[in-house]
Enzyme design. Sequence first.
Site, PDB file in Angstrom:
ATOM      1  N   LYS A 114      -9.662   2.397  -2.787  1.00  0.00           N
ATOM      2  CA  LYS A 114     -10.115   1.962  -1.471  1.00  0.00           C
ATOM      3  C   LYS A 114     -11.487   2.561  -1.200  1.00  0.00           C
ATOM      4  CE  LYS A 114      -8.590   1.677   3.365  1.00  0.00           C
ATOM      5  NZ  LYS A 114      -7.547   2.042   4.340  1.00  0.00           N
TER       6      LYS A 114
ATOM      7  N   CYS B   9      -5.480  -2.443   2.743  1.00  0.00           N
ATOM      8  CA  CYS B   9      -5.205  -2.280   4.175  1.00  0.00           C
ATOM      9  C   CYS B   9      -6.349  -2.792   5.022  1.00  0.00           C
ATOM     10  CB  CYS B   9      -4.875  -0.808   4.466  1.00  0.00           C
ATOM     11  SG  CYS B   9      -4.289  -0.502   6.149  1.00  0.00           S
TER      12      CYS B   9
ATOM     13  N   GLU C 172       0.833  -1.211   0.000  1.00  0.00           N
ATOM     14  CA  GLU C 172       0.000   0.000   0.000  1.00  0.00           C
ATOM     15  C   GLU C 172       0.866   1.260   0.000  1.00  0.00           C
ATOM     16  OE1 GLU C 172      -3.430   1.985   2.910  1.00  0.00           O
ATOM     17  OE2 GLU C 172      -1.879   0.647   3.719  1.00  0.00           O
TER      18      GLU C 172
END
Length: 535
Positions: free
Chosen positions: A356, A409, A292
């Site tokens: 995300k 994440c 990430e």
Amino acid sequence: MEWLASRVILLWGARRAGLAVLAGAFGALAQPPFSFVAALFVSFTFLVWLMDGSATAPGSGLFARWRSTFCLGWLFGFGYFVAGLWWLGNALLVDADEFAWALPLAVLGLPAVLAIFYGMATWIAGLFWSDGFGRLAALALGFGLAEWLRSFLFTGFPWNAIGYGVMPIPVLMQSDAVIGLFGVCALAVFVLSAPALLGTRRGMAGGLSLAVLLAAAHIGYGFYRLGQAPDIAAPDAGASAGTIVRLVQPVIDQARKMENADRIAVFEEHLSLSALPPKPGARRPDIIVWPETSVPFILTQNRDALARIGDVLQDGQILVAGVVRSEDAAPGQPPRYYNSVYAIDSQGQIVAAADKVHLTPFGEYLPFEDFWNEFGIGNIVDMPGGFTSGASRTLFTLPSGQVFYPLICYEAIFPDEITAAVGRASALLNITNDAWFGNTPGPYQHFLQSRLRAVETGLPLIRGANSGISAMIDGYGRIARGLDFDQKAVIDSTLGGSAHSIWSNYSRQTHFWLIIVTLVLIAGVSRLGLKIRLN
């Protein structure tokens, strides 16, 4: 045991409150990196005895009992979450001059809020409390509902749910594929509470028998499912067929990524690791995965960087990299920024992208931003206006035809947010940067939670982390190959196939609610029986 139970039941005041906090804190040892499952048996045994002293106290009014049971659960939860989440404060020390003042909010404030859910759990249990094993069902009911609510209320934060504590290894993970995390949470609390019956005797035979049966089913199903599984893929790819994935674990200190002077050097370190030759006799990787936000600048604004990636990649290779994506907004407004993942081919062209969707509060965006800005409080991640959430969860399709389901994440901790589109994916992709938290329990806890998503979906998991833990995991939660925390290296491994599973996310949710209804019936009948005896 009876003597100890009596002493605990009769505790009051500060001793009672202190024991509740300690019981919760001790239970946190069941979570990684300790994975001491027995700690939860001790914690919930003491919680049952403490509840015995609150929920059925003679002479106390209804409101007083409700307040007592709620406060007991809150104290238990506060101890559990402080002991299990203290490491969150480490992220504030990366830029200590700016955020060190907020340490008490992270280390004590968040646990105080999360503890409300456990207060709700014991309050619900108190409504059904009795003197037999039905009270174990009542406690299981309360915690099952509380953990489910914790997964989505106020954006959700199901970190360190009780169920994770009883699933430290693959043989104990397989029940998750059938009843889901929250079903495991509910039934686990029943089993974990069962030793309390040894101290109070009533309902002991029936309660312990049912607990042993549930535990045997949990363990037995794990052995059965793994017994049907194929051998885990060989760690080294060799010349075998299949997609070879390289995980790059660069171990870049978070402070370096925030320094403008170091950003090109950080980028070059990723490229150097990516260009390492495979082991003798092994094939080159088909896909290279960076963690990430591995690219420490806006990649689309740096054509030279894209060209460098193209120079390093060999023909047909694909780089999957975590990036910050920018998008122009309305005139006069700052750009929008997204925490994203790109696929880049050997020509230096971006061929796939995903954003995300579930952002981290206070890290990537600021809830009620205008209010906090009045006090000079901003995001931990220094980004004008914070990050913007992706519009929807999208599949990540590579030119080779491989389809990944991206979980960036913290998105990997939400089991019920994985959509039906996952059925079209060939693997889960979880990239993360846990370097914010240093060598604390946080990265180990995150790793376990990510592994459970592989078990639930039956898909292999590609997990790339900046400082660790990076690993290739099969659809049964088994590690094919991995890197230790803080180990700067690369690993090449074959992408495994999917695990056979007939259970969908909808099925797991249905099973969870069947468990809840069953617990209501057991607890309700037991409570009714107590009332009849008292009358």
